[in-house]
Design an enzyme around this catalytic site. Structure first.
Site, mmCIF file in Angstrom:
data_model
loop_
_atom_site.group_PDB
_atom_site.id
_atom_site.type_symbol
_atom_site.label_atom_id
_atom_site.label_comp_id
_atom_site.label_asym_id
_atom_site.label_seq_id
_atom_site.Cartn_x
_atom_site.Cartn_y
_atom_site.Cartn_z
ATOM 1 N N GLY A 1 -4.648 5.554 -4.163
ATOM 2 C CA GLY A 1 -5.718 4.917 -4.763
ATOM 3 C C GLY A 1 -5.255 3.306 -5.129
ATOM 4 O O GLY A 1 -4.408 2.864 -4.535
ATOM 5 N N HIS B 1 -6.688 -1.173 -1.654
ATOM 6 C CA HIS B 1 -6.849 -2.770 -1.098
ATOM 7 C C HIS B 1 -7.189 -2.819 0.648
ATOM 8 O O HIS B 1 -7.316 -1.633 1.063
ATOM 9 C CB HIS B 1 -5.358 -3.341 -1.203
ATOM 10 N N HIS C 1 -5.363 -0.247 2.847
ATOM 11 C CA HIS C 1 -6.161 1.248 3.073
ATOM 12 C C HIS C 1 -7.561 1.031 3.804
ATOM 13 O O HIS C 1 -7.833 2.031 4.746
ATOM 14 C CB HIS C 1 -6.621 1.533 1.717
ATOM 15 N N GLN D 1 6.654 12.591 -5.751
ATOM 16 C CA GLN D 1 7.337 11.581 -5.042
ATOM 17 C C GLN D 1 7.810 10.413 -6.008
ATOM 18 O O GLN D 1 8.296 9.206 -5.382
ATOM 19 C CB GLN D 1 6.591 10.982 -3.918
ATOM 20 N N GLY E 1 -0.013 3.409 7.133
ATOM 21 C CA GLY E 1 0.175 1.638 7.177
ATOM 22 C C GLY E 1 1.902 1.568 7.498
ATOM 23 O O GLY E 1 2.687 2.347 7.353
ATOM 24 N N GLN F 1 8.463 5.899 5.624
ATOM 25 C CA GLN F 1 7.276 7.195 5.658
ATOM 26 C C GLN F 1 6.639 7.626 6.749
ATOM 27 O O GLN F 1 6.817 8.696 6.974
ATOM 28 C CB GLN F 1 6.167 6.692 4.362
ATOM 29 N N LYS G 1 -0.127 -6.567 1.661
ATOM 30 C CA LYS G 1 -0.868 -6.292 0.570
ATOM 31 C C LYS G 1 -0.291 -4.760 0.132
ATOM 32 O O LYS G 1 0.222 -3.952 0.858
ATOM 33 C CB LYS G 1 -2.126 -5.700 1.148
HETATM 34 O O1 PAF Z 1 1.916 5.926 1.055
HETATM 35 C C1 PAF Z 1 1.315 6.367 0.046
HETATM 36 O O2 PAF Z 1 0.323 5.824 -0.658
HETATM 37 C C2 PAF Z 1 1.816 7.808 -0.351
HETATM 38 O O3 PAF Z 1 3.071 7.817 -0.036
HETATM 39 C C3 PAF Z 1 1.003 8.836 0.143
HETATM 40 C C4 PAF Z 1 1.271 8.968 1.812
HETATM 41 C C5 PAF Z 1 -0.433 8.822 0.051
HETATM 42 C C6 PAF Z 1 1.412 10.371 -0.010
HETATM 43 O O4 PAF Z 1 1.379 10.377 -1.609
#
Ligand code: PAF
Length: 278
Positions: A31, A34, A37, A61, A147, A153, A184
């Site tokens: 959430g 920006h 996303h 996380q 992204g 990740q 961003k």
């Molecule tokens: O990149 C993120 O915003 C988070 O790490 C994700 C992939 C939504 C997992 O919670």
């Protein structure tokens, strides 16, 4: 746009979508949306019949001293932005809905998590793998979008999908930047005005480092020097590695990545390039 709050509501939507023969693109987010996303939604829309976005600040996380409680949240704004971008459904579960019981099975990231952010945030990527595994199964997505700003990740999630034969593709979206080069990020709102003025130096340091590397020099010390002179932040790491293996032995693409801790915001950024093509 549908707003789905429970696993049952999501599963019903997935069932109906699949029954209609439509493909599903998933954009997982925490959430405070920006343009980064929204550019993933755009890409997902161009490659799938339907797009579902998850909005869930995932406690698994965040470390004990990290910013879970004060992570920025604004569901009304997110709803409008997601709808404006053409998202078909948002999945906005509560923590209890996502994690109704203590997990008996742990998913642990491998060596790709031993460097960069993973070395500084123990358990972070295990928490990411936990939530994306659930999201991938629940949404039955054909493609999921991440992204490049969170390049580590992305590389680790690609390994999850490859190692365990998830029937889906992981797609990479470019880092979206402000006009002055700052990547961003939802966390940019934590920057003070003075820090915001300094923050574009992160991208400048990366470009400088890349050029030095291509000229045959070690970029780390000059980049450290540059960031120390031009920002008030504390450098967490600057590393140059192979991508996506994240080992020191650069074979194909290279990633030059950094993290800088400002007073209330820890910013990360990277560039990925092929040294042979530059
Ligand atoms: O990149 C993120 O915003 C988070 O790490 C994700 C992939 C939504 C997992 O919670």
């Amino acid at each position: 746009m549908l707003i789905l709050q429970t696993v049952d509501e999501l599963k019903k939507w997935v069932r109906e979508t699949k029954k209609a023969g439509e493909t599903i693109g998933l954009v997982p987010t925490m959430g405070f949306l920006h343009e980064g996303h929204l550019s993933l939604v755009e890409k997902a829309k161009s490659e799938n019949d339907r797009v579902v976005m998850s909005i869930f600040v995932n406690p698994a996380q965040f470390g004990p001293n990290e910013d879970f409680d004060r992570y920025p949240r604004d569901l009304d704004r997110d709803r409008q932005l997601a709808e404006g971008a053409g998202t078909d459904a948002i999945f906005v579960p509560s923590v209890e809905e996502m994690y109704p019981r203590e997990s008996q099975i742990k998913i642990t990231a491998g060596a790709q998590a031993d460097v960069l952010c993973g070395a500084k945030r123990p358990g972070h990527f295990d928490g990411v793998l936990k939530v994306v595994t659930k999201l991938f199964h629940l949404t039955e997505a054909d493609m999921a979008y991440f992204g490049q700003k969170d390049a580590q990740q992305l590389a680790i999630i690609e390994s999850l999908v490859a190692d365990f034969n998830f029937p889906m593709a992981i797609r990479r979206g470019d880092t979206v930047r402000e006009e002055d080069g700052l990547a961003k990020s939802s966390r940019n709102v934590y920057l003070s005005a003075a820090e915001r003025d300094e923050a574009p130096h992160l991208k400048k340091a990366l470009e400088m480092g890349k050029n030095l590397f291509l000229q045959g020099q070690d970029p780390i010390a000059p980049m450290t020097d540059y960031l120390t002179k031009n920002t008030s932040g504390k450098i967490d790491y600057i590393e140059l590695l192979d991508y996506p293996t994240l080992t020191a032995d650069i074979q194909n693409d290279a990633i030059l990545a950094l993290a800088v801790q400002f007073e209330k915001a820890r910013l990360i950024d990277n560039i990925i390039f092929n040294p042979k093509e530059n």
